[in-house]
Design a protein around this motif. Structure first.
Motif, PDB file in Angstrom:
ATOM      1  N   LEU A  63       8.829   8.223  -9.218  1.00  0.00           N
ATOM      2  CA  LEU A  63       7.391   8.137  -8.950  1.00  0.00           C
ATOM      3  C   LEU A  63       7.111   8.458  -7.486  1.00  0.00           C
ATOM      4  O   LEU A  63       7.955   8.238  -6.620  1.00  0.00           O
ATOM      5  N   PRO A  64       5.929   8.974  -7.174  1.00  0.00           N
ATOM      6  CA  PRO A  64       5.615   9.359  -5.787  1.00  0.00           C
ATOM      7  C   PRO A  64       5.587   8.159  -4.853  1.00  0.00           C
ATOM      8  O   PRO A  64       5.066   7.092  -5.197  1.00  0.00           O
ATOM      9  N   ALA A  65       6.122   8.338  -3.652  1.00  0.00           N
ATOM     10  CA  ALA A  65       6.192   7.236  -2.687  1.00  0.00           C
ATOM     11  C   ALA A  65       4.813   6.749  -2.282  1.00  0.00           C
ATOM     12  O   ALA A  65       4.611   5.544  -2.078  1.00  0.00           O
ATOM     13  N   ASP A  66       3.833   7.670  -2.138  1.00  0.00           N
ATOM     14  CA  ASP A  66       2.499   7.215  -1.727  1.00  0.00           C
ATOM     15  C   ASP A  66       1.862   6.347  -2.814  1.00  0.00           C
ATOM     16  O   ASP A  66       1.161   5.366  -2.519  1.00  0.00           O
ATOM     17  N   HIS A  67       2.113   6.683  -4.066  1.00  0.00           N
ATOM     18  CA  HIS A  67       1.631   5.859  -5.178  1.00  0.00           C
ATOM     19  C   HIS A  67       2.268   4.469  -5.122  1.00  0.00           C
ATOM     20  O   HIS A  67       1.611   3.443  -5.336  1.00  0.00           O
ATOM     21  N   LEU A  68       3.554   4.408  -4.803  1.00  0.00           N
ATOM     22  CA  LEU A  68       4.267   3.136  -4.766  1.00  0.00           C
ATOM     23  C   LEU A  68       3.871   2.298  -3.555  1.00  0.00           C
ATOM     24  O   LEU A  68       3.858   1.062  -3.622  1.00  0.00           O
ATOM     25  N   ALA A  69       3.546   2.960  -2.450  1.00  0.00           N
ATOM     26  CA  ALA A  69       3.029   2.226  -1.295  1.00  0.00           C
ATOM     27  C   ALA A  69       1.708   1.548  -1.647  1.00  0.00           C
ATOM     28  O   ALA A  69       1.461   0.393  -1.276  1.00  0.00           O
ATOM     29  N   ALA A  70       0.856   2.269  -2.376  1.00  0.00           N
ATOM     30  CA  ALA A  70      -0.414   1.672  -2.820  1.00  0.00           C
ATOM     31  C   ALA A  70      -0.168   0.528  -3.791  1.00  0.00           C
ATOM     32  O   ALA A  70      -0.870  -0.491  -3.761  1.00  0.00           O
ATOM     33  N   GLU A  71       0.847   0.672  -4.640  1.00  0.00           N
ATOM     34  CA  GLU A  71       1.175  -0.398  -5.575  1.00  0.00           C
ATOM     35  C   GLU A  71       1.644  -1.643  -4.822  1.00  0.00           C
ATOM     36  O   GLU A  71       1.328  -2.778  -5.212  1.00  0.00           O
ATOM     37  N   THR A  72       2.382  -1.440  -3.726  1.00  0.00           N
ATOM     38  CA  THR A  72       2.812  -2.575  -2.901  1.00  0.00           C
ATOM     39  C   THR A  72       1.612  -3.306  -2.315  1.00  0.00           C
ATOM     40  O   THR A  72       1.558  -4.546  -2.300  1.00  0.00           O
ATOM     41  N   LEU A  73       0.640  -2.551  -1.831  1.00  0.00           N
ATOM     42  CA  LEU A  73      -0.557  -3.177  -1.269  1.00  0.00           C
ATOM     43  C   LEU A  73      -1.338  -3.933  -2.342  1.00  0.00           C
ATOM     44  O   LEU A  73      -1.897  -5.003  -2.080  1.00  0.00           O
ATOM     45  N   ARG A  74      -1.368  -3.404  -3.560  1.00  0.00           N
ATOM     46  CA  ARG A  74      -2.042  -4.123  -4.653  1.00  0.00           C
ATOM     47  C   ARG A  74      -1.313  -5.424  -4.971  1.00  0.00           C
ATOM     48  O   ARG A  74      -1.932  -6.457  -5.243  1.00  0.00           O
ATOM     49  N   ALA A  75       0.026  -5.363  -4.934  1.00  0.00           N
ATOM     50  CA  ALA A  75       0.791  -6.580  -5.190  1.00  0.00           C
ATOM     51  C   ALA A  75       0.512  -7.627  -4.114  1.00  0.00           C
ATOM     52  O   ALA A  75       0.315  -8.814  -4.412  1.00  0.00           O
ATOM     53  N   ALA A  76       0.491  -7.186  -2.852  1.00  0.00           N
ATOM     54  CA  ALA A  76       0.186  -8.121  -1.760  1.00  0.00           C
ATOM     55  C   ALA A  76      -1.213  -8.704  -1.933  1.00  0.00           C
ATOM     56  O   ALA A  76      -1.428  -9.911  -1.736  1.00  0.00           O
ATOM     57  N   ALA A  77      -2.169  -7.861  -2.317  1.00  0.00           N
ATOM     58  CA  ALA A  77      -3.543  -8.345  -2.519  1.00  0.00           C
ATOM     59  C   ALA A  77      -3.602  -9.380  -3.642  1.00  0.00           C
ATOM     60  O   ALA A  77      -4.382 -10.339  -3.579  1.00  0.00           O
ATOM     61  N   THR A  78      -2.771  -9.205  -4.673  1.00  0.00           N
ATOM     62  CA  THR A  78      -2.744 -10.175  -5.770  1.00  0.00           C
ATOM     63  C   THR A  78      -2.257 -11.532  -5.285  1.00  0.00           C
ATOM     64  O   THR A  78      -2.819 -12.579  -5.651  1.00  0.00           O
ATOM     65  N   PHE A  79      -1.215 -11.537  -4.446  1.00  0.00           N
ATOM     66  CA  PHE A  79      -0.748 -12.814  -3.892  1.00  0.00           C
ATOM     67  C   PHE A  79      -1.849 -13.470  -3.058  1.00  0.00           C
ATOM     68  O   PHE A  79      -2.044 -14.692  -3.111  1.00  0.00           O
ATOM     69  N   ARG A  80      -2.587 -12.674  -2.300  1.00  0.00           N
ATOM     70  CA  ARG A  80      -3.663 -13.242  -1.481  1.00  0.00           C
ATOM     71  C   ARG A  80      -4.775 -13.821  -2.366  1.00  0.00           C
ATOM     72  O   ARG A  80      -5.350 -14.874  -2.059  1.00  0.00           O
ATOM     73  N   LYS A  81      -5.081 -13.137  -3.445  1.00  0.00           N
ATOM     74  CA  LYS A  81      -6.121 -13.646  -4.341  1.00  0.00           C
ATOM     75  C   LYS A  81      -5.696 -14.964  -4.977  1.00  0.00           C
ATOM     76  O   LYS A  81      -6.506 -15.892  -5.124  1.00  0.00           O
ATOM     77  N   PHE A  82      -4.420 -15.063  -5.347  1.00  0.00           N
ATOM     78  CA  PHE A  82      -3.956 -16.330  -5.911  1.00  0.00           C
ATOM     79  C   PHE A  82      -3.908 -17.423  -4.856  1.00  0.00           C
ATOM     80  O   PHE A  82      -4.093 -18.609  -5.174  1.00  0.00           O
ATOM     81  N   ALA A  83      -3.680 -17.054  -3.598  1.00  0.00           N
ATOM     82  CA  ALA A  83      -3.789 -18.050  -2.524  1.00  0.00           C
ATOM     83  C   ALA A  83      -5.196 -18.620  -2.471  1.00  0.00           C
ATOM     84  O   ALA A  83      -5.392 -19.842  -2.295  1.00  0.00           O
ATOM     85  N   THR A  84      -6.194 -17.772  -2.644  1.00  0.00           N
ATOM     86  CA  THR A  84      -7.582 -18.244  -2.680  1.00  0.00           C
ATOM     87  C   THR A  84      -7.826 -19.146  -3.882  1.00  0.00           C
ATOM     88  O   THR A  84      -8.493 -20.182  -3.775  1.00  0.00           O
TER      89      THR A  84
END
Length: 525
Positions: A94-115
């Motif tokens: 899979l393209p690295a730029d796509h996976l970098a965006a997926e990493t940011l989405r994963a981080a955002a999910t952890f932040r949302k669950f922190a809220t």
């Protein structure tokens, strides 16, 4: 980060006890260092017992402390974004730029669950104060909150190697609920899994939590999965993958001496229904955009709009031609694993054997595990007669269904089994037909989309990623969105307790300033 290939059991790196494996680059066909350790039943037992040791302290962490831990994981994921994307790209094609965006989405999910944790609404606190003078029977004080289930086993998925894997929403929601996690890493991307696992392992240590809050193990064959499901200290399991794999785990869990829930996400074709007025107005646009979205991730997405259904009439030919033209522009791209590639080719061949006609194909493969984009067509009668045509084909294939009438469209809709998502395109004149279609879809899915596509999905408080069997094993829950935390909770009522012994969220004076249901009235009582 230096990859060691070790299993991560609590704070320790553990060497192989059941052999090793090497990562594989599906684009080049080359093996990628280092060797990765495989474990067995002994490593499962060690990880689960550590999780059990961690449970009492971790499940009773304060809301602020637990939320800070989730935010720390998010910070650390963002810090390794580029490194993680590069390694994951090598292991998946899979393209690295796509996976970098997926990493940011994963981080955002952890932040949302922190809220979610800070807000405390997931506890669903309810208080019925004592009524000693009530006649004819006095009432004792009753207070309820949700508590964590216990150690949770999460099976990482192959198709989203970050957001449905080690640092995915299952892990985030289980940790948010207060459940220690034993993560069974997917063998298709071991290096990516280790990077994510070490991020969480480091966050556990820095937050001062018990080491058993998180472990990552890996094994060969079915034995390690069976050992995880069978372990008597495991309280719940999540799985994303095939119906065969998911139901094997589910049935095994029900045969335990103490059955446990297995929350599976398995199979879906996410049908898209185009009603006549919308078809006449923008058939070509719908056909074009659906194919573009279906080819995302080489068609290896659980929400891929795989089946497109429309009544033959004004706009149908434009939709058909636009979809075919878009497919023919698609380059063949590397699929996640040789096994997924081979299954894809078998399934599209089976579609042809069941009467589907190939009406568009992308560029021919140039590498061993490239997936060729394909568009097939059947009639509504064919789809109704042949159940195989209503089954998921995991990969870059779409099925166009030519219907004779709105009545047949409704008949076909009833023939589908449970789905993760269903979509319809409808303009104002279509609303009477849409109103007839809607209750059919409500019985089969947890998410209905209108005048948009089934992919992507927002990760939010209103998200539902679940549906009737076989999309999931329990349609009451979602595996995406803030509601995913509910899978790992159960209610406990505290009756006639002195205030000093009550959990903090239930104490008099509401010291955490939570929204609570008191005598049926919701507020910050």
């Amino acid at each position: 980060m230096t990859l060691t290939g070790e299993l991560l059991i609590g704070a320790a790196g553990v060497l192989a006890t059941a052999g090793t494996m090497t990562a594989f680059n599906p684009a080049s066909g080359e093996l990628i260092e280092p060797e990765f350790a495989l474990g067995g039943a002994a490593e499962v037992d060690r990880a689960v017992r550590l999780a059990e040791e961690a449970f009492d302290s971790y499940s009773h962490t304060g809301l602020a402390e637990r939320a800070a831990f989730l935010d720390l994981i998010a910070d650390k994921l963002e810090a390794v974004k580029d490194e993680l994307a590069a390694r994951t790209s090598l292991e998946t094609g899979l393209p690295a730029d796509h996976l970098a965006a997926e990493t940011l989405r994963a981080a955002a999910t952890f932040r949302k669950f922190a809220t979610v944790v800070r807000q405390g609404r997931f506890l669903q606190t309810a208080i019925d104060p004592a009524q000693p003078d009530r006649q004819p029977t006095p009432r004792m004080d009753h207070r309820l909150q949700k508590v964590a289930l216990g150690p949770v086993v999460i099976f990482g998925a192959s198709n989203f190697p970050i957001s449905y894997s080690v640092a995915g929403g299952d892990t985030a929601s289980a940790l948010a609920a207060g459940c220690p996690v034993i993560l069974k890493a997917h063998n298709a991307h071991p290096g990516a899994s280790e990077i994510q696992g070490r991020v969480i392992q480091q966050a556990v240590a820095e937050a001062g939590l018990h080491e058993g809050v998180f472990s990552l193990i890996r094994g060969a064959g079915n034995e390690i999965g069976e050992a995880l499901v069978d372990h008597p200290l495991v309280r719940a399991v999540t799985f994303t993958g095939s119906e065969v794999g998911g139901m094997a785990l589910y049935r095994r869990a029900q045969q335990r001496r103490d059955p446990i829930p297995v929350f599976t996400e398995m199979t879906s074709v996410n049908p898209t229904f185009v009603l006549p007025a919308a078809l006449a107005a923008r058939g070509a646009e719908i056909g074009n955009s659906l194919i573009q979205r279906a080819m995302f991730n080489v068609g290896q997405a659980c929400l891929k709009p795989a089946t497109l259904l429309a009544v033959d009439g004004p706009g149908f030919q434009e939709l058909r031609e636009a979809a075919s033209a878009e497919v023919e522009k698609a380059a063949a791209r590397t699929m996640l694993t040789p096994g997924i590639h081979d299954a894809y080719n078998r399934n599209v061949q089976r579609m042809g054997e069941c009467g589907a006609t190939l009406i568009g194909a992308g560029a021919a493969p140039t590498r061993a595990w490239d997936g060729q984009s394909q568009l097939y067509e059947v009639t509504g009668d064919q789809l109704l007669a042949e159940p195989v045509l209503r089954e998921e084909v995991f990969g870059p294939a779409v099925l166009l269904v030519r219907l004779t009438s709105v009545d047949q469209l409704l008949e076909v809709a009833r023939a589908f089994r449970g789905q993760l998502t269903a979509a319809m395109h409808a303009d104002a004149p279509d609303h009477p037909a849409a109103a007839r279609l809607l209750p059919i879809l409500e019985r089969r899915t947890g998410r209905i989309v209108i005048n948009a596509l089934s992919l992507p999905q927002e990760v939010s408080y209103a998200s539902t990623h679940g549906g009737a069997f076989p999309a999931t094993s329990d349609s009451r829950f979602t595996s995406v969105g803030m509601g995913a935390i509910e899978r790992f909770l159960r209610p406990v009522t505290y009756q006639n307790f002195p205030d000093a012994l009550l959990p903090e969220p239930l104490r008099e004076g509401n010291p955490l300033h939570l929204w609570r249901l008191v005598d049926g009235e919701l507020g910050q009582h």
